[in-house]
Each structure stands twice: as C-alpha cells, then as structure tokens.
Design a protein around this motif. Structure first.
Motif, PDB file in Angstrom:
ATOM      1  N   GLN A 196      -3.322   5.056   5.782  1.00 55.89           N
ATOM      2  CA  GLN A 196      -5.021   4.853   5.765  1.00 55.89           C
ATOM      3  C   GLN A 196      -5.653   4.104   4.735  1.00 55.89           C
ATOM      4  OE1 GLN A 196      -6.350   5.804   8.583  1.00 55.89           O
ATOM      5  NE2 GLN A 196      -4.810   7.070   9.635  1.00 55.89           N
ATOM      6  N   ASP A 197      -4.588   3.973   3.580  1.00 57.51           N
ATOM      7  CA  ASP A 197      -5.240   3.532   2.547  1.00 57.51           C
ATOM      8  C   ASP A 197      -4.803   2.037   2.390  1.00 57.51           C
ATOM      9  OD1 ASP A 197      -6.379   5.723   1.764  1.00 57.51           O
ATOM     10  OD2 ASP A 197      -4.597   6.195   0.744  1.00 57.51           O
ATOM     11  N   GLY A 209       0.750  -1.168   0.069  1.00 59.10           N
ATOM     12  CA  GLY A 209      -0.089  -0.177   0.103  1.00 59.10           C
ATOM     13  C   GLY A 209       0.779   1.342   0.168  1.00 59.10           C
ATOM     14  N   TYR A 217       2.638  14.372   2.172  1.00 54.76           N
ATOM     15  CA  TYR A 217       2.725  12.964   2.610  1.00 54.76           C
ATOM     16  C   TYR A 217       2.822  12.727   4.033  1.00 54.76           C
ATOM     17  CZ  TYR A 217       0.953  10.917  -1.894  1.00 54.76           C
ATOM     18  OH  TYR A 217       0.210  10.763  -3.056  1.00 54.76           O
ATOM     19  N   ARG A 271       0.392   7.327   3.202  1.00 58.61           N
ATOM     20  CA  ARG A 271      -1.014   6.733   2.725  1.00 58.61           C
ATOM     21  C   ARG A 271      -1.047   5.420   3.644  1.00 58.61           C
ATOM     22  NH1 ARG A 271       0.684   5.826  -3.669  1.00 58.61           N
ATOM     23  NH2 ARG A 271       2.306   4.491  -2.764  1.00 58.61           N
ATOM     24  N   ARG A 303       2.278   0.607  -4.609  1.00 56.26           N
ATOM     25  CA  ARG A 303       1.325   1.441  -5.260  1.00 56.26           C
ATOM     26  C   ARG A 303       2.043   2.811  -5.763  1.00 56.26           C
ATOM     27  NH1 ARG A 303      -3.229   4.000  -3.151  1.00 56.26           N
ATOM     28  NH2 ARG A 303      -2.238   3.367  -1.179  1.00 56.26           N
ATOM     29  N   ASP A 342      -5.870  -6.325  -0.396  1.00 59.74           N
ATOM     30  CA  ASP A 342      -6.248  -6.247  -1.682  1.00 59.74           C
ATOM     31  C   ASP A 342      -5.880  -7.535  -2.624  1.00 59.74           C
ATOM     32  OD1 ASP A 342      -3.599  -5.907  -2.391  1.00 59.74           O
ATOM     33  OD2 ASP A 342      -3.922  -3.583  -3.021  1.00 59.74           O
ATOM     34  N   ARG A 381      -9.459  12.513  -5.292  1.00 54.43           N
ATOM     35  CA  ARG A 381      -9.357  12.525  -4.121  1.00 54.43           C
ATOM     36  C   ARG A 381      -7.936  12.031  -3.734  1.00 54.43           C
ATOM     37  NH1 ARG A 381     -12.782  11.482   0.401  1.00 54.43           N
ATOM     38  NH2 ARG A 381     -14.388  10.926  -0.988  1.00 54.43           N
ATOM     39  N   ALA A 382      -7.385  11.080  -4.435  1.00 56.87           N
ATOM     40  CA  ALA A 382      -5.987  10.667  -4.333  1.00 56.87           C
ATOM     41  C   ALA A 382      -5.166  11.845  -4.398  1.00 56.87           C
ATOM     42  CB  ALA A 382      -5.792   9.549  -5.322  1.00 56.87           C
TER      43      ALA A 382
END
Length: 811
Positions: free
Chosen positions: A364-365, A45, A192, A362, A49, A369, A184-185
């Motif tokens: 929180q993301d 994540g 960050y 990131r 990514r 997956d 949003r991203a």
C-alpha cells in the motif's frame, strides 16, 4: 552546448518527419521502460526501503521449533531463560496480540492491541511521536493500566488531539491512561503478512514464570543482537541454551526442539524477496526485447538514410559526429519513451494496489518516488545507448560512396545478420517468459482445484471477543456466545452460524499433547492441532461429516465430554479401526473425552500445505483449567447465507450488540475473500508473469514481422526477377514465410535452453507442477512458432503481390 542543442533540434525534426517510426519506437520503449519502472517501484517500496526500526539488521525474531513444527511460539519459562542466560542478545522481549472493545466514543470499536514487555521498544529502537513508552515498573502484574495509541487510531478516533496524552480511555470497560502516541509506520515484523494493524500497545505484565508451563507455548518474542555480535554467534549461543533445555527437562522436550533467530528483514520479506527479484529479472528481459526491436528499427532507418549520411560526410561531418548525432536521436527516443513509461508505471502500480495482494508487505505504500524516478532516468540513458550504439556505429562505418551514385541500389546484407540475431534473441526471451507464465498458471489452477475441506461460498466471517473484566467465568462466556449464535440464526437469509477459535487459512493453530486410552505406544509426543467451536460451525462452513455426529446444544458442561476429530487424526491414531466411541485425554491431566464424530480434513494452513491432525472441542465444555475457569473468549463467527454475505453485516453487528451492547466486531470479511487472500501471492506471480509473457510475445512478433517486412522490401528486385522467370506466388510465399520460420526456430531452440537452465529459479513458486514439465515446453515451442509464422505471413502475402514489371523498371 550549442552543438548539443543543434543535434537535439535536428533529432526532433527527424522524428516528426517519420511519425510512424517514432510512434512504434516510443510505444515499444514505453512498454519496456514502464514495466521496469513499475516492478522497480515495488522492489524499492518493499525491499529497499528500510524497516521502521533503528538498525533493523540487528533486530531478530525468535521462533521455537520441534517435531512437525518448524516455526512456533515460546513458553514463559523459556522466555525468562533466554533473557537471563543469553550473552549475545539484548532487550529480549515477549509479546502477543489481543483485541479490546474501545467504548465511550460512539459505537463500540473493536481494536487490536500488542501486549508486550517494556524492552520491545529498545529492541526495535522506536520512539513515540508524543508522550512516552511504558517502563519496566509499569510492565508488572498489578501496575497501573497504561496504553500507547497508534498514530492511525489517534487520528481516526481522537481527531489527532494532542491532549489525549494523559487522558483515560475505556478498553473492555476498564480505564487505561494514554501515555504516548507511536508512529504510523511502526509494525511488528510478524504483522506484515496480515491485513490487520495494531491500534494499541500495552504492557504484557508477566508474573514469575511457572516451571510447570514449559509446554505452554503461546508467546512471540524478538530481540536485538548486541553490538558487534554476528547472527551466527548469537545462534550458537541460543543453541547451547536449548541444548540444556533438552538435557535438564528431557520429559518436556523432544530431541528436535530448538530456537531459531530470524532477522527481521527475513521474517518480513523471506517469502516475497525471491519472487520479486525473479520478476525484476523477467521484466529486464522484456526491456531487452524492446531494445532489440528499436535497434532493428534504427538499423532499417539508418540504411534508408545512407544517402543523407553520405551527404553529411561529404560536407565534412566525421564519423564521431555522425555517431553522436545518431546517438542523440536514440537518447531523445529513450527519454520520450521513459516519460511515457512513467505514466504507464503509475497506472500499473495503481492496478497492483487495487489487486490488494496480501502477501506483499507494504504494498500500500509503494509509490513512484525520487529513487524510482532516478532509476527510470538511468534506465533511459542505458536503454538509449543499448539500442542506439550498434546502429550508429554501423552507419558511421558503412561505405557511403555507393549511396551517392544516381540510381545506385544499396546492399543491406551487412546488417542482415545483426537484425536476425536481434530477432532470435527476442523470440528466445519470449519463450523463456511464456514458459514461466504457463508453469505458474498451471500451478495456480491446480492450487485452486485443491479441496479445502469447506465451502467458502456465501459465508460471512467476523471476530468477537469477550472482555475478562466482564466475563470472569466460562458459564457467562458460553451464555453470551449461545445468545449471539441464536440471534444470528434467526436473521433473515441466514442458513447456519457458528464460531471457531482459529479461522482456516487466516490463523495458525498450535497443537496439544494427547493420551489415547489403551495406547501402548512408546511415543510420548503424540499431539494434534486443536480448535474450539460452537454448534453450527461445521454446517456454516460446509465441512462434511464423515462419521458419527456433530456438536449440538445438548453438549453442555454437565454432559459427557466429547470431541470431533478430522480424518487425518483418525487414520493416524486409530489406523484400521473406527475411533467413534474411543477416548483420549488432552495433556497429562483432565477428563477422558469421547470421540463422537469425524469430519473432513480442512486445509487450515494453506491450500498448498499438508493437512495436520486436528481435533475440535465444543465451546460449552472447554475450559482453561478447572470447571469454573474461563472459556475461550475470542472467536471468529462463520455465517452461511442464502445470498451475498456482505448484505447481512449490519444484522450481524446488531445481533452482537443485542447480546452485549459493549461488544464490537472486527476482521469482517467474506470467506471467499479469506480464501483469495491465502492465494494472493501465487495469483500475483501468475498475473505479472502472464502480463510480461504476453508483452514479450507481442514484441517478439513485431520483431519478426519487421525483419521479414524489411527483407521483402530490400528483396523486391529479386522477387520480381523470380516471378518474371516463372516463380509462382505459392513459392514466393513459402520462401518468405520460411525465412521467418527459420528465425523463430532458432529463437525457440535457444529459448527452450534458457528456460530449462532457469527452471530452478521458478521451482519454489510452483505447486504440483514440475519446473521442466515437458508438455509446457513443447506447447510453448509450438505456439511461439505459430505466432512467428503468422507474423511472417503478412509481409509474405505482400511479396506475392509484387508486379515483376514495376520491380524491374527500377533497373
């Protein structure tokens, strides 16, 4: 296919028949695979990514550097020169962040905005999800007011209404036309590492650069590498430009001035990448320990099943068939362990997000997956083969004829060395992980013991900003801040309140060149970080006064200009003398300012960062230029309370609204939360390595216990003979415990060597602790030895209870 299903059914029945073995093996594998899945989920994540830009590897952030500053901003003339002279960069765009009061939709909402040049969208390769971005013609002074909303603000404040595009909103009582919605991203590379997100994007609208403002560094900038241009070539191009700066403007630049191009990924992940990769390596070691444990269990189980395997061989099963059957059992174990591990990983990731580690971008993301599940499936396959292949091959190669003899007693010496090797490896890995965990724990403890220069207990912080459309001069700004401070101090439960331009541990302040009255030094680059504060700030944050006095309401624009400095500045610029009453000038022009007080050094940039020279001006006296120029408009309030500071948030908002109903507040947090955020990266490293170290010790202890317990079982006849001829229980106890101690000693020695060799990997994560701290190494060696001996003691006690008659009766 039929044969595979047959193997699976048989493997399932074999596990069900031995629920104890199955439970221990599954829990061990679940812990190992689950921990690896969780950490890979973070790495996936955060690191794997891609950033939300087009070809993010081409995006670079531009940072100036000079003496005592290795990462700072650009001035407007420098930005213009880079845009005009660079042959390797395109879409060079300056940007800065600002805050606005969004009104017209309930209570005033304080929102964060990116003010950027139009080229920033092409540099990032970002397209709006609705509407359009602003053009270069709209990015000029005097152009119409236009704004883009972030998707988050669009959904939270405007109900995701698509018709908002083209409508007008009020920002600081000024109308702005909404021309688009950004995804949003989208986040700036510099955002960050913060807890805040940008709600709005609007033109920066810079005018022609003032040649005299080369020293006024306050702009961020980013750009895109031109197609086919490597980073090294672009950096060489920029170095040529900055070299010309130093030559053409020698009085304005020191010899160390330059500009560094930082890839966006490095800007975002630079600090966290090494720690996450090291963590992935550490959790891999835990999985190896788990595999060694299960392999030991399977070795013991295969030896107990020798008669069964011999019968299968007699009935026609070849060695390959036996290996396949045993590997099927291993794969089934690994698959079930992976299923349990995914559940454990899900819980671990939720726990991590709950910790809210600010320094992991990131986080929180982070989620489980498809890629993470694919990793887990591959890990399960590799794990099943890893812990299953050796026991299966041993079982297939073993001489099975003795197992068919009635009353025959098997000899298991052939696998003893292998089980012992597994345990030695487990203990070694545990030692290395525990050493790392203890080093990080000591480091974090020493970090927390650092005197920050202030008292964070019972302090509320929040930020306010006065709109330039309403407050056009310093006098009106000062009046409102005085009124807010007065109302805050009148609030029940408030002991002190004051505001500062840059809150310690959450902002980076620039420096300002100074001249010292009577100074004959040839150093033309004397400078100190600067702050603007209101009366009550030092008291609210608990910054001790060392000498002189603090600011009071009597320090106004009409009285003698005064300044308070920190201890480091006093020692640096007035060594061996008392600076109280001495004077300095900020910049080459302006009034002489009298030093009236010395306060304690504040760890502004981090508890692990060195203290810098710092000076404080009263808000009532500081102006950006002439006496009638604006004062500082955006400041952070610090409010000391008698109890939990969060209980007065409502009163604080009311105090601000009472001074000006159009003002909102933002970035509300206790100072303890700010302090915690500043150490979140080190805290997370410590917690995760402590968790992995504890898990490794537990698994290694189980491994030692299992090997010693199995040894006691297979040596029952020998122990019976020894006791029959006079051996005392104490001798048997020492013999069995000694076996475990020898295994532990081998693992400890090997583990210390591994930890010493890997010391450089953790060196960058430590604070005031040596990566080869001898006390830590010795302490871990003693502790792990004790744990291993304790794990050997239980089966050793069972060995002393062996009845010689029962043990010999089997003969």
């Amino acid at each position: 296919m039929t044969t595979v299903l047959q193997d699976l059914r048989y493997s399932w029945r074999a596990l069900v028949k031995q629920p104890g073995f199955a439970l221990v093996a599954l829990l061990t594998l679940a812990l190992g695979i689950g921990a690896n899945t969780a950490i890979f989920g973070i790495v996936n994540g955060v690191l794997l990514r891609p950033l939300p830009y087009d070809n993010p590897d081409r995006v670079v952030v531009m940072w100036s550097h000079w003496k005592n500053w290795n990462k700072t901003w650009l001035s407007e003339p420098e930005l213009a020169d880079y845009q005009q002279q660079s042959r390797t960069l395109e879409h060079v765009a300056g940007f800065q962040t600002e805050s606005f009061n969004l009104t017209g939709n309930g209570d005033p909402l304080r929102v964060r905005a990116v003010q950027a040049q139009a080229g920033i969208f092409a540099a990032l390769g970002v397209k709006p999800i609705a509407g359009r971005v602003f053009s270069e013609s709209e990015d000029r002074p005097g152009a119409a007011n236009v704004v883009l909303l972030s998707e988050g603000l669009w959904r939270s404040s405007f109900g995701a209404d698509p018709s908002i595009v083209g409508q007008t909103i009020q920002l600081d009582a000024t109308p702005y036309q909404v021309i688009g919605i950004l995804p949003r991203a989208l986040r700036l590379p510099t955002d960050y590492a913060t807890r805040v997100t940008s709600d709005l994007w609007m033109p920066l609208a810079l005018g022609p650069a003032d040649p005299q403002s080369r020293g006024s560094h306050g702009l961020n900038a980013l750009a895109r590498l031109k197609a086919g241009v490597p980073l090294a070539q672009a950096q060489a191009d920029i170095d040529t430009i900055t070299r010309n700066f130093r030559r053409d403007y020698s009085t304005q630049y020191d010899p160390e001035f330059g500009l560094t191009l930082v890839p966006a990924a490095t800007e975002v992940f630079g600090d966290v990448r090494p720690a996450l990769l090291l963590l992935l390596l550490a959790v891999g070691a835990v999985l190896l320990i788990a595999c060694a444990n299960v392999a030991n269990l399977l070795l013991a189980r295969s030896e107990a099943r020798q008669k069964e395997l011999a019968i299968r061989a007699v009935l026609g099963a070849g060695r390959h068939r036996i290996v396949r059957q045993l590997l099927t059992e291993s794969m089934l174990l690994a698959t079930l362990g992976a299923v349990l591990g995914v559940g454990l990983a899900y819980a671990l990731l939720h726990m991590l997000v709950a910790l809210d580690p600010l320094r992991i971008p990131r986080v929180q993301d982070v989620a489980i997956d498809v890629r993470v599940l694919g990793f887990t499936a591959a890990l399960a396959c590799a794990t099943g083969v890893l812990f299953g292949i050796l026991p299966a091959m041993h079982a297939a190669r073993a001489d099975l004829q003795p197992a068919l003899k009635e009353g025959g007693r098997d000899s298991h010496a052939s696998t003893g060395w292998l089980r012992h090797a597994f345990v030695v490896g487990e203990v070694a890995a545990a030692v290395a992980l525990v050493v790392a965990a203890l080093l990080l724990t000591q480091s974090f403890a020493r970090l927390l013991a650092v005197d920050a220069g202030f008292n964070a207990t019972h302090v509320l912080t929040f930020r306010t900003s006065l709109p330039s459309t309403t407050y056009r001069d310093g006098a009106s700004m000062v009046k409102t801040y005085v009124e807010i401070g007065r109302r805050l101090r009148q609030t029940p439960g408030v002991e002190a309140a004051g505001a500062v331009t840059g809150l310690p541990l959450s902002t980076v302040r620039g420096d300002w060149g100074i001249r010292i009255e009577g100074d004959t030094s040839t150093d033309r680059h004397r400078a100190a970080d600067w702050q603007v504060v209101t009366p009550g700030y030092f008291e609210a944050l608990g910054i001790p006064l060392r000498s002189g006095r603090l600011f009071t309401d009597a320090d106004t624009a009409d009285t003698m200009p005064v300044i308070v400095i920190n201890e480091r500045m006093a020692a640096t610029f007035w060594p061996g003398t008392n600076p109280i009453g001495r004077r300095l000038m900020m910049g080459g022009r302006g009034p002489w300012i009298t030093v009236v007080g010395i306060v304690a050094d504040v760890k502004h940039r981090g508890l692990d960062a060195p203290v810098r020279t710092e000076m404080y001006r009263p808000h009532t006296q500081f102006r950006y230029g002439a006496a009638d120029a604006p004062a500082v408009s955006s400041m952070t309030w610090t409010v000391r309370t008698t109890s939990d500071p969060t209980t007065i948030v409502g009163f604080a908002r009311a105090a601000v609204r009472a001074a000006d109903p159009t003002l909102g507040v933002s970035e509300v947090a206790s100072m303890e939360q700010v302090l915690s955020d500043s150490t979140s990266a080190r805290r997370l490293d410590m917690l995760l390595f402590a968790l992995l170290g504890g898990l490794a010790v537990a698994l290694a202890s189980v491994g030692v216990y299992g090997v010693v317990a199995f040894s006691v079982t297979e040596r029952t006849h020998e122990i019976g003979v020894r006791m029959a001829i006079g051996a005392q229980p104490g001798e048997i106890l020492r013999m069995v415990v000694g076996q475990g101690a020898r295994l532990a000693l081998g693992g400890v020695v090997l583990g210390l060597g591994v930890a010493f060799a890997a010391a450089r990997l953790v060196r960058g994560m430590l604070f005031e602790v040596s990566a080869t701290d001898p006390m830590t190494f010795v302490g871990v060696a003693i502790a792990l030895s004790i744990v291993a001996v304790a794990a050997s003691y239980i089966p050793a006690r069972r060995a002393t209870a062996v009845d010689p008659m029962i043990a010999l009766r089997g003969e």
